[in-house]
Scaffold this active site. Sequence first.
Site, PDB file in Angstrom:
ATOM      1  N   LEU A 260       0.862  -1.176   0.000  1.00 15.30           N
ATOM      2  CA  LEU A 260       0.000   0.000   0.000  1.00 15.30           C
ATOM      3  C   LEU A 260       0.898   1.227   0.000  1.00 15.30           C
ATOM      4  O   LEU A 260       1.953   1.234   0.649  1.00 15.30           O
ATOM      5  CB  LEU A 260      -0.900   0.031   1.244  1.00 15.30           C
ATOM      6  CG  LEU A 260      -1.951  -1.074   1.390  1.00 15.30           C
ATOM      7  CD1 LEU A 260      -2.689  -0.914   2.720  1.00 15.30           C
ATOM      8  CD2 LEU A 260      -2.943  -1.039   0.234  1.00 15.30           C
ATOM      9  N   ASP A 261       0.485   2.274  -0.707  1.00 12.40           N
ATOM     10  CA  ASP A 261       1.245   3.523  -0.697  1.00 12.40           C
ATOM     11  C   ASP A 261       1.344   4.063   0.730  1.00 12.40           C
ATOM     12  O   ASP A 261       0.493   3.772   1.587  1.00 12.40           O
ATOM     13  CB  ASP A 261       0.563   4.579  -1.573  1.00 12.40           C
ATOM     14  CG  ASP A 261       0.506   4.180  -3.034  1.00 12.40           C
ATOM     15  OD1 ASP A 261       1.337   3.350  -3.452  1.00 12.40           O
ATOM     16  OD2 ASP A 261      -0.361   4.708  -3.756  1.00 12.40           O
ATOM     17  N   LYS A 262       2.334   4.875   0.968  1.00 11.59           N
ATOM     18  CA  LYS A 262       2.548   5.454   2.292  1.00 11.59           C
ATOM     19  C   LYS A 262       1.275   6.102   2.835  1.00 11.59           C
ATOM     20  O   LYS A 262       0.901   5.887   3.993  1.00 11.59           O
ATOM     21  CB  LYS A 262       3.677   6.495   2.231  1.00 11.59           C
ATOM     22  CG  LYS A 262       3.882   7.268   3.520  1.00 11.59           C
ATOM     23  CD  LYS A 262       4.913   8.375   3.347  1.00 11.59           C
ATOM     24  CE  LYS A 262       5.018   9.222   4.599  1.00 11.59           C
ATOM     25  NZ  LYS A 262       5.962  10.363   4.412  1.00 11.59           N
TER      26      LYS A 262
ATOM     27  N   THR B  22      -1.859   5.663   1.870  1.00 11.22           N
ATOM     28  CA  THR B  22      -3.080   4.859   1.757  1.00 11.22           C
ATOM     29  C   THR B  22      -3.167   3.967   2.989  1.00 11.22           C
ATOM     30  O   THR B  22      -2.187   3.324   3.354  1.00 11.22           O
ATOM     31  CB  THR B  22      -3.062   3.995   0.482  1.00 11.22           C
ATOM     32  OG1 THR B  22      -3.034   4.841  -0.667  1.00 11.22           O
ATOM     33  CG2 THR B  22      -4.292   3.110   0.416  1.00 11.22           C
TER      34      THR B  22
ATOM     35  N   ARG C 124      -5.271   5.234  -8.251  1.00 10.49           N
ATOM     36  CA  ARG C 124      -5.141   6.684  -8.383  1.00 10.49           C
ATOM     37  C   ARG C 124      -4.957   7.093  -9.837  1.00 10.49           C
ATOM     38  O   ARG C 124      -5.542   8.079 -10.307  1.00 10.49           O
ATOM     39  CB  ARG C 124      -3.969   7.159  -7.520  1.00 10.49           C
ATOM     40  CG  ARG C 124      -4.183   6.884  -6.028  1.00 10.49           C
ATOM     41  CD  ARG C 124      -2.876   6.890  -5.245  1.00 10.49           C
ATOM     42  NE  ARG C 124      -2.239   8.189  -5.313  1.00 10.49           N
ATOM     43  CZ  ARG C 124      -0.960   8.387  -5.011  1.00 10.49           C
ATOM     44  NH1 ARG C 124      -0.176   7.360  -4.660  1.00 10.49           N
ATOM     45  NH2 ARG C 124      -0.450   9.594  -5.085  1.00 10.49           N
TER      46      ARG C 124
END
Length: 341
Positions: free
Chosen positions: A146-148, A150, A245
Amino acid sequence: MPVPPRPDRLSEPTRTFSICVCTTERLDRFLADQLAFSRTHAARLVAAGTVRVNHEPARAARQLQHGDIVAVTIPESPPPQELAPRPRSLDIVYENGALLVLDKPAGLVVHPAPGHWDDTLLNALVARGTPLSVGGSGRPGIVHRLDKDTSGLLIVAKTDAAHRSLARALARRKVERTYAALIWGHIKGSVEIDAPIARHPKDRKRMAVLATGRSAVTQVDRIGRFGACDLVRVRLLTGRTHQIRVHLAHVGHPVVGDPTYGGGGARRLSGPQRREAAAIERAAPRQALHAARLRFDHPATGEALDLRSEWPRDLRAALSAAAGDHTLDRENSLQYLEFFE
């Protein structure tokens, strides 16, 4: 398209790829993307002579072309990189001897990278004493990311067998990953976005929809229609970097609060809607994207797991502002809106 590997170096696993698009990225970037390695690790494989293009040694900077055959011999996994323990509280949703699932908070980086060498999720797991699968490229235990900024549910493998099984399940779309997101504007009731994704040609930190990219498919269903934005349920059918995104921005409905793909945010709107959108934006401290549900079969027991995470506390005010309903600033807002139905 995989093709049969050459019979040399049979003691080590070899993966072979046939390039079917007209052009693609540099060899090291291609390998990093295909094998889920860091670009540094991919470049080291090339430098070590374990990568051949059309049966010949190649440089990391080589631009691949249609018809090229890329063969990668992956050496035995080295001992896992030693990670410095960094204690922090973690919200564990499910755990047994093979894996754990945690609810990652926004702001926490998953694995060490430039700028975050010792304050990541992996450092916290080491401090907790959690056994981790070897994994690849300095990312023990990490099955998906997961992105930082998110938040939400993330699987961590404790054993190599569980890691391999979960990786296969992901590749075969047997792990259902569902996200909740606030997006600008109004989308049709149900939309499938099928658009290939690759590195942005001018900004290597971003991704973009490009004809030469890898196949990417995202299913989007509207859950709530508000004045300036929608609450949507997003299901990943593939797993490309920044896929949700990028895809939502591509169809004109970027994620609220997204600093990279937001396309101007509230400034996209005019009139009374712009004032409303500005209030939503002020209430969103980060991108309004949350991994809300995971469904998969346990790799060891076969048990069907259905794990859920409610809309996070730091985004409740943004959802409430978007809906114009203060009652949505609550612990079970997704359940109340029938997101999980």
